[in-house]
Scaffold this active site. Structure first.
Site, mmCIF file in Angstrom:
data_model
loop_
_atom_site.group_PDB
_atom_site.id
_atom_site.type_symbol
_atom_site.label_atom_id
_atom_site.label_comp_id
_atom_site.label_asym_id
_atom_site.label_seq_id
_atom_site.Cartn_x
_atom_site.Cartn_y
_atom_site.Cartn_z
ATOM 1 N N SER A 39 0.861 -1.179 0.000
ATOM 2 C CA SER A 39 0.000 0.000 0.000
ATOM 3 C C SER A 39 0.894 1.224 0.000
ATOM 4 O O SER A 39 1.656 1.444 0.950
ATOM 5 C CB SER A 39 -0.881 0.011 1.248
ATOM 6 N N HIS A 55 -1.288 -1.277 -4.442
ATOM 7 C CA HIS A 55 -2.554 -0.894 -3.811
ATOM 8 C C HIS A 55 -2.487 0.601 -3.494
ATOM 9 O O HIS A 55 -1.556 1.064 -2.842
ATOM 10 C CB HIS A 55 -2.730 -1.717 -2.528
ATOM 11 N N ASP A 66 -4.440 3.977 -1.976
ATOM 12 C CA ASP A 66 -5.498 4.385 -1.055
ATOM 13 C C ASP A 66 -5.896 5.835 -1.289
ATOM 14 O O ASP A 66 -5.139 6.750 -0.970
ATOM 15 C CB ASP A 66 -5.009 4.218 0.387
ATOM 16 N N MET A 88 -8.236 8.832 -0.269
ATOM 17 C CA MET A 88 -9.068 9.273 0.871
ATOM 18 C C MET A 88 -9.439 10.735 0.702
ATOM 19 O O MET A 88 -8.612 11.544 0.273
ATOM 20 C CB MET A 88 -8.293 9.108 2.181
ATOM 21 N N HIS A 106 -8.232 1.676 -4.024
ATOM 22 C CA HIS A 106 -9.163 1.558 -2.898
ATOM 23 C C HIS A 106 -9.729 2.953 -2.619
ATOM 24 O O HIS A 106 -9.027 3.813 -2.096
ATOM 25 C CB HIS A 106 -8.355 1.006 -1.709
ATOM 26 N N MET A 161 -11.697 5.437 -0.696
ATOM 27 C CA MET A 161 -12.316 5.757 0.597
ATOM 28 C C MET A 161 -12.862 7.169 0.484
ATOM 29 O O MET A 161 -12.336 8.116 1.071
ATOM 30 C CB MET A 161 -11.280 5.614 1.712
ATOM 31 N N MET A 210 -11.809 -5.174 5.383
ATOM 32 C CA MET A 210 -10.907 -4.297 6.124
ATOM 33 C C MET A 210 -10.645 -4.897 7.507
ATOM 34 O O MET A 210 -11.582 -5.265 8.226
ATOM 35 C CB MET A 210 -11.523 -2.903 6.291
ATOM 36 N N GLY A 263 -8.820 4.478 6.872
ATOM 37 C CA GLY A 263 -8.414 5.855 7.145
ATOM 38 C C GLY A 263 -6.927 6.063 7.378
ATOM 39 O O GLY A 263 -6.376 7.071 6.963
ATOM 40 N N ASP A 272 -7.001 -6.005 4.239
ATOM 41 C CA ASP A 272 -6.232 -4.756 4.267
ATOM 42 C C ASP A 272 -6.267 -4.158 5.670
ATOM 43 O O ASP A 272 -7.340 -3.885 6.204
ATOM 44 C CB ASP A 272 -6.887 -3.795 3.250
ATOM 45 N N SER A 329 2.751 -0.581 6.392
ATOM 46 C CA SER A 329 3.909 -0.445 7.287
ATOM 47 C C SER A 329 4.811 -1.674 7.298
ATOM 48 O O SER A 329 6.024 -1.528 7.453
ATOM 49 C CB SER A 329 3.471 -0.110 8.712
HETATM 50 C C1 DX5 Z 1 -6.077 1.974 5.512
HETATM 51 C C2 DX5 Z 1 -5.627 1.581 4.133
HETATM 52 C C3 DX5 Z 1 -4.549 0.585 4.095
HETATM 53 C C4 DX5 Z 1 -3.277 0.962 4.818
HETATM 54 C C5 DX5 Z 1 -2.707 -0.289 5.410
HETATM 55 O O1 DX5 Z 1 -7.274 2.667 5.447
HETATM 56 O O2 DX5 Z 1 -6.700 1.074 3.378
HETATM 57 O O3 DX5 Z 1 -4.279 0.146 2.763
HETATM 58 O O4 DX5 Z 1 -2.311 1.556 4.019
HETATM 59 O O5 DX5 Z 1 -1.614 0.051 6.181
HETATM 60 P P1 DX5 Z 1 -0.987 -0.959 7.237
HETATM 61 O O6 DX5 Z 1 -0.507 -2.159 6.496
HETATM 62 O O7 DX5 Z 1 0.114 -0.161 7.837
HETATM 63 O O8 DX5 Z 1 -2.071 -1.293 8.249
HETATM 64 ZN ZN ZN Z 2 -6.309 0.184 1.361
#
Ligand code: DX5
Ligand code: ZN
Length: 230
Positions: free
Chosen positions: A20, A45, A47, A49, A78, A80, A149, A154, A184, A207
């Site tokens: 991600s 991936h 994200d 937001m 993804h 959001m 999820m 977020g 995820d 992470s």
């Molecule tokens: C959170 C995202 C994830 C996020 C995961 O809302 O959708 O894709 O980056 O991060 P980690 O692996 O650090 O939980």
């Molecule tokens: Zn995500």
């Protein structure tokens, strides 16, 4: 080949760990993508937001287009965001291969999923840990991907929610092999295996990859743990 079909070719290779980019160095995206390609990642991936559906803002169309120019890897986007149906075409044009919307963000999930397929992308539906799995009833037949999820959408770096395991088991009983099951949030060396056993095939990791000095080693370790024999 349509972008949807291109994304669905990942089926031949799961389990797949998708980094991600939320946890990547945004000042050096080109270098990050090159590093990830160099260690053999299969897809990215992304994200998106909006600060409204979730209390965080990341990036949108221009960054997606820039990433599209940097790589041929399938882009798993993804969303959001509120009212995602207003942006499906533009995200497709910017380069998304798979577009996932949140069930909590749409009033008519079937219409949005059909819209995603009609533009030519693979269609995904996501649900947060607090959302009842039954909300997906009635739209699974239009999904190429179900994103469970394991943290509230977020932010990266949150702790894994065990409730995701029950949901993965539940969805894997309900859908055919043609549907990807993705998980995820909080995916790391202590959680990934349980998700794989519960039926997940695509694993998003932020992470756990970017927090490691060696992306390749982090990805290999995660991928090894995600292999479960039948
Ligand atoms: C959170 C995202 C994830 C996020 C995961 O809302 O959708 O894709 O980056 O991060 P980690 O692996 O650090 O939980
Ligand atoms: Zn995500």
């Amino acid at each position: 080949m349509s972008r949807r079909d291109y994304f669905l070719t990942l089926r031949n290779a799961h389990p797949i760990v998708l980094p991600s980019l939320l946890s990547a160095d945004f000042g050096n995206l080109e270098r990050e993508v090159t590093r990830l390609e160099g260690v053999g990642v299969r897809a990215l991936h992304l994200d998106v937001m909006d600060g409204c559906f979730v209390p965080n803002i990341t990036f949108g169309l221009p960054i997606l287009s820039a990433l599209r120019r940097l790589t041929k890897l399938p882009l798993d986007v993804h969303l959001m965001i509120r009212e995602p149906q207003r942006y499906i075409e533009r995200f497709y044009e910017a380069g998304a291969d798979c577009l996932t919307v949140h069930i909590e963000a749409v009033e008519r999930p079937r219409e949005v999923l059909q819209q995603i397929r009609d533009v030519g992308a693979a269609s995904g539906i996501a649900l947060n840990p607090a959302t009842d799995i039954a909300t997906l009833d009635g739209c699974l037949d239009l999904c190429d991907l179900v994103l469970v999820m394991s943290v509230p959408a977020g932010f990266g770096g949150q702790e894994f929610h065990e409730v995701a395991l029950d949901k993965l088991r539940h969805v894997s009983r309900q859908v055919s092999d043609a549907v990807f099951l993705e998980v995820d949030g909080g995916i790391n060396t202590s959680t990934i295996r349980r998700c794989a056993v519960a039926g997940a095939q695509l694993f998003v990791a932020g992470s756990a990859v970017f927090g490691s000095p060696d992306y390749g080693e982090a990805l290999r370790q995660l991928s090894r743990l995600a292999v479960v024999s039948e």
